[in-house]
Design a protein around this motif. Structure first.
Motif, PDB file in Angstrom:
ATOM      1  N   ALA A  50       0.836  -1.199   0.000  1.00 17.25           N
ATOM      2  CA  ALA A  50       0.000   0.000   0.000  1.00 17.25           C
ATOM      3  C   ALA A  50       0.873   1.252   0.000  1.00 17.25           C
ATOM      4  O   ALA A  50       0.579   2.234  -0.702  1.00 17.25           O
ATOM      5  CB  ALA A  50      -0.934  -0.008   1.215  1.00 17.25           C
ATOM      6  N   HIS A  51       1.959   1.232   0.749  1.00 16.27           N
ATOM      7  CA  HIS A  51       2.882   2.364   0.769  1.00 16.27           C
ATOM      8  C   HIS A  51       3.487   2.582  -0.619  1.00 16.27           C
ATOM      9  O   HIS A  51       3.590   3.722  -1.091  1.00 16.27           O
ATOM     10  CB  HIS A  51       3.980   2.138   1.815  1.00 16.27           C
ATOM     11  N   THR A  52       3.863   1.498  -1.286  1.00 12.60           N
ATOM     12  CA  THR A  52       4.392   1.599  -2.649  1.00 12.60           C
ATOM     13  C   THR A  52       3.348   2.204  -3.575  1.00 12.60           C
ATOM     14  O   THR A  52       3.677   3.058  -4.414  1.00 12.60           O
ATOM     15  CB  THR A  52       4.835   0.221  -3.169  1.00 12.60           C
ATOM     16  N   GLY A  53       2.093   1.796  -3.439  1.00 11.79           N
ATOM     17  CA  GLY A  53       1.029   2.348  -4.267  1.00 11.79           C
ATOM     18  C   GLY A  53       0.852   3.843  -4.079  1.00 11.79           C
ATOM     19  O   GLY A  53       0.563   4.572  -5.024  1.00 11.79           O
ATOM     20  N   ARG A  54       1.038   4.319  -2.851  1.00 18.03           N
ATOM     21  CA  ARG A  54       0.868   5.748  -2.566  1.00 18.03           C
ATOM     22  C   ARG A  54       2.093   6.577  -2.964  1.00 18.03           C
ATOM     23  O   ARG A  54       1.957   7.734  -3.345  1.00 18.03           O
ATOM     24  CB  ARG A  54       0.593   5.965  -1.071  1.00 18.03           C
TER      25      ARG A  54
END
Length: 75
Positions: A50-54
């Protein structure tokens, strides 16, 4: 005086009553994001994704901690 040395085999395993704890930290130099330690290892992976997506940050240091149990073999 003499000394007798005896080789004793051991094994190391995860303690059966202990949980594994996982956490992670983003390695982007300008980012301070981290996933808090938890017993749910899969949730740490989801938080990293999720952090990578953001942010598009793709590199993380993951830490796993458990309690080890060392036992003699053959006792």
């Amino acid at each position: 005086m003499s000394t007798v040395l005896r080789f004793v085999q051991h094994r190391i395993t995860r303690h059966p009553q202990a949980e594994i704890t996982a956490s992670a930290q983003c390695l982007d130099p300008d980012c301070g994001w981290s996933a808090l330690p938890t017993g749910d290892v899969a949730s740490v992976d989801v938080e990293c994704m999720a952090h990578t997506g953001r942010t598009r940050h793709t590199t993380f240091a993951r830490q796993y901690e458990d309690v080890a149990l060392v036992e003699r073999i053959g006792d």
